[in-house]
Design an enzyme around this catalytic site. Structure first.
Site, short mmCIF file in Angstrom:
data_model
loop_
_atom_site.label_atom_id
_atom_site.label_comp_id
_atom_site.label_asym_id
_atom_site.label_seq_id
_atom_site.Cartn_x
_atom_site.Cartn_y
_atom_site.Cartn_z
N HIS A 124 0.88 -1.18 0.00
CA HIS A 124 0.00 0.00 0.00
C HIS A 124 0.91 1.23 0.00
CE1 HIS A 124 -2.76 2.96 1.88
NE2 HIS A 124 -3.75 2.16 1.52
N ASP A 201 3.13 -4.76 8.11
CA ASP A 201 1.93 -3.95 7.96
C ASP A 201 0.74 -4.90 8.10
OD1 ASP A 201 -0.24 -2.53 7.15
OD2 ASP A 201 0.63 -1.80 5.27
N GLN A 204 -4.38 -5.15 7.09
CA GLN A 204 -5.42 -6.02 6.49
C GLN A 204 -5.46 -7.41 7.12
OE1 GLN A 204 -7.72 -5.07 4.51
NE2 GLN A 204 -6.94 -3.10 3.78
N LYS A 227 -10.10 -0.34 10.73
CA LYS A 227 -10.25 -1.55 9.89
C LYS A 227 -10.53 -2.78 10.75
CE LYS A 227 -7.07 0.11 6.31
NZ LYS A 227 -7.88 0.43 5.13
N CYS A 365 -4.80 2.57 -3.62
CA CYS A 365 -3.56 3.08 -2.99
C CYS A 365 -2.41 2.10 -3.20
CB CYS A 365 -3.76 3.35 -1.49
SG CYS A 365 -4.87 4.69 -1.16
N1 PLP Z 1 -1.63 -0.74 4.76
C1 PLP Z 1 -2.56 -1.43 4.11
C2 PLP Z 1 -2.24 -2.81 3.61
C3 PLP Z 1 -3.82 -0.88 3.90
O1 PLP Z 1 -4.76 -1.58 3.25
C4 PLP Z 1 -4.09 0.42 4.40
C5 PLP Z 1 -5.39 1.06 4.15
O2 PLP Z 1 -6.12 0.69 3.25
C6 PLP Z 1 -3.07 1.09 5.09
C7 PLP Z 1 -1.85 0.48 5.25
C8 PLP Z 1 -3.27 2.46 5.62
O3 PLP Z 1 -4.21 2.48 6.64
P1 PLP Z 1 -4.70 3.87 7.27
O4 PLP Z 1 -5.16 4.71 6.12
O5 PLP Z 1 -5.79 3.48 8.19
O6 PLP Z 1 -3.54 4.46 7.97
#
Ligand code: PLP
Length: 407
Positions: A124, A201, A204, A227, A365
């Site tokens: 992401h 990370d 998800q 999430k 993203c």
């Molecule tokens: N990492 C992953 C794999 C994501 O899917 C997302 C959000 O869609 C993020 C990071 C970023 O999350 P946030 O916007 O809640 O900080």
């Protein structure tokens, strides 16, 4: 294992009974954000109604009560991911801020010009751009581990990317586009053989399966409250105590100091060293409530149920003529990205929306991954444990109607 009572579960989420455009809402955008159970909203209300006062600062009753609640929430998060100590749990604004914190402090303390950081092709933007910013600033190199045609990481390539200059590996547990579940324990094992720390990370993953940071042995792990059925504006950074101890503060302000003079400031102990300013103690209490809620349902039960939804949806989608799924990893979580011949993802998403079905369209993203896949964007349906096979049937018949319209 227990069978989930989906009817009862859905009743916990008031928004699921609303209609959009006069149609029952079918919410398949759970990878972007999850809906909130009533207990989370009640907790927010309860905090403002009965406990509201600034934390860590007052001797008065309410301030103590708010502090106790906030620190109890930290312990709930600690237990949720099985961290060794609550000192290893830092509250942030989200997964993105957690990654920025590590990128900023780690690169400042441990990287010099010419050093290398390793990420993967399925990250992401939140796990790309914070590292790129540091690369520009300190003259570091960003190495990218490629994926195969199924959307799985090529682990041999990871080994090849590691050099004597590699300082950190940052990898997503589950891809928000492909649904691929990466073998993170194996990645940590490879990295640690070379004395390289790993950031996971987990934005998800924590909502779909049990994540145990001690079992994985990762050095850092991040996720977002919104999430995992909690409120927006709160995130978690887990870091092994030895790493958090070694890192410089990220932001300065109240809470993170031990003493301040105009000549010199000393910093607070963990985890407060990384929590400048008033934390969102209402949000952390509501996050704890969300974690208790999903723990009471059981992540193993959630995982099994969502896997059945994934299997069912995959089979039904593949039966639609001209439809292809991007990401066919052997280990996959409840995210399906797809394209239908001759139909732009934006058109598909807009028309499904008019039928009351919320899916995501676009690059999610993950623009570099889109380039890798040779597409501009996809349609993404992502499931939660409150979704049903009947809703998947509605998605399929919606897609079929749209296909008819376009042919
Ligand atoms: N990492 C992953 C794999 C994501 O899917 C997302 C959000 O869609 C993020 C990071 C970023 O999350 P946030 O916007 O809640 O900080």
């Amino acid at each position: 294992m227990k069978e989930l009572d989906i009817h009862k579960i859905r009743a916990d989420f008031p928004i699921l009974s609303r209609e959009v455009y006069g149609k029952p809402l079918v919410y398949f955008d759970n990878a972007a954000t999850t809906q909130k159970p009533q207990c989370v909203m009640d907790k927010i209300n309860e905090m403002y109604t009965t406990v509201n006062a600034n934390v860590h600062r007052g001797v008065h009753f309410l301030s103590q009560a708010a502090t106790d609640e906030h620190e109890a929430s930290r312990r709930t998060v600690q237990e949720f991911i099985n961290a060794a100590s609550s000192n290893e749990i830092v509250f942030t604004r989200g997964a993105t801020e957690s990654i920025n914190l590590v990128a900023s402090s780690f690169c400042r303390d441990f990287c010099r010009e010419g050093d290398e950081l390793v990420i993967t092709a399925m990250e992401h933007h939140s796990n790309i751009v914070p590292w790129q910013l540091q690369c520009d600033y300190y003259g570091l190199k960003l190495e990218v581990v490629p994926i195969n045609a199924e959307g799985e990481l090529i682990l041999d390539e990871l080994e090849k990317k590691i050099t004597s200059r590699t300082k950190l590996i940052a990898v997503t547990h589950i891809s928000n586009v492909l649904g691929t579940v990466n073998p993170i324990s194996r990645i940590v094992e490879i990295a640690h053989r070379h004395d390289i720390p790993v950031l996971i990370d987990a934005a998800q993953s924590v909502q779909h399966r049990k994540v145990d940071v001690r079992e994985i042995d990762c050095d850092f792990l991040v996720f977002s409250s919104h999430k995992v059925y909690g409120p927006t504006g709160v995130g978690v950074l887990y870091g092994k105590e030895k790493w958090l101890d070694a890192l410089s503060p990220y932001q300065g302000g109240g809470e993170m100091i031990s003493s301040v003079s105009f000549q010199k400031t000393t910093f607070n102990s963990l985890p407060f060293k990384f929590e400048a300013g008033t934390p969102d103690f209402v949000g952390t209490a509501a996050l704890a409530s969300a974690l208790r809620y999903i723990t009471s349902i059981g992540l193993e039960n959630i995982d099994l149920y969502e896997h059945e939804l994934l299997r069912y949806a995959t089979e039904k989608l593949l039966a639609v003529s001209g439809l292809r799924i991007l990401g066919n990893a052997a280990d996959k979580s409840s995210v399906i990205s797809f394209l239908v011949d001759g139909i732009h993802p934006y058109d598909m998403g807009t028309l499904l929306d008019k039928m009351g079905i919320a899916v995501r369209t676009g690059h999610h993203c993950a623009e570099p991954l889109m380039r890798e896949l040779g597409v501009e964007g996809t349609v993404r349906a992502s499931f939660a444990f409150y979704n049903t096979k009947e809703e998947i049937d509605m998605l399929i018949s919606g897609i079929q109607r749209i296909v008819q319209m376009f042919r």
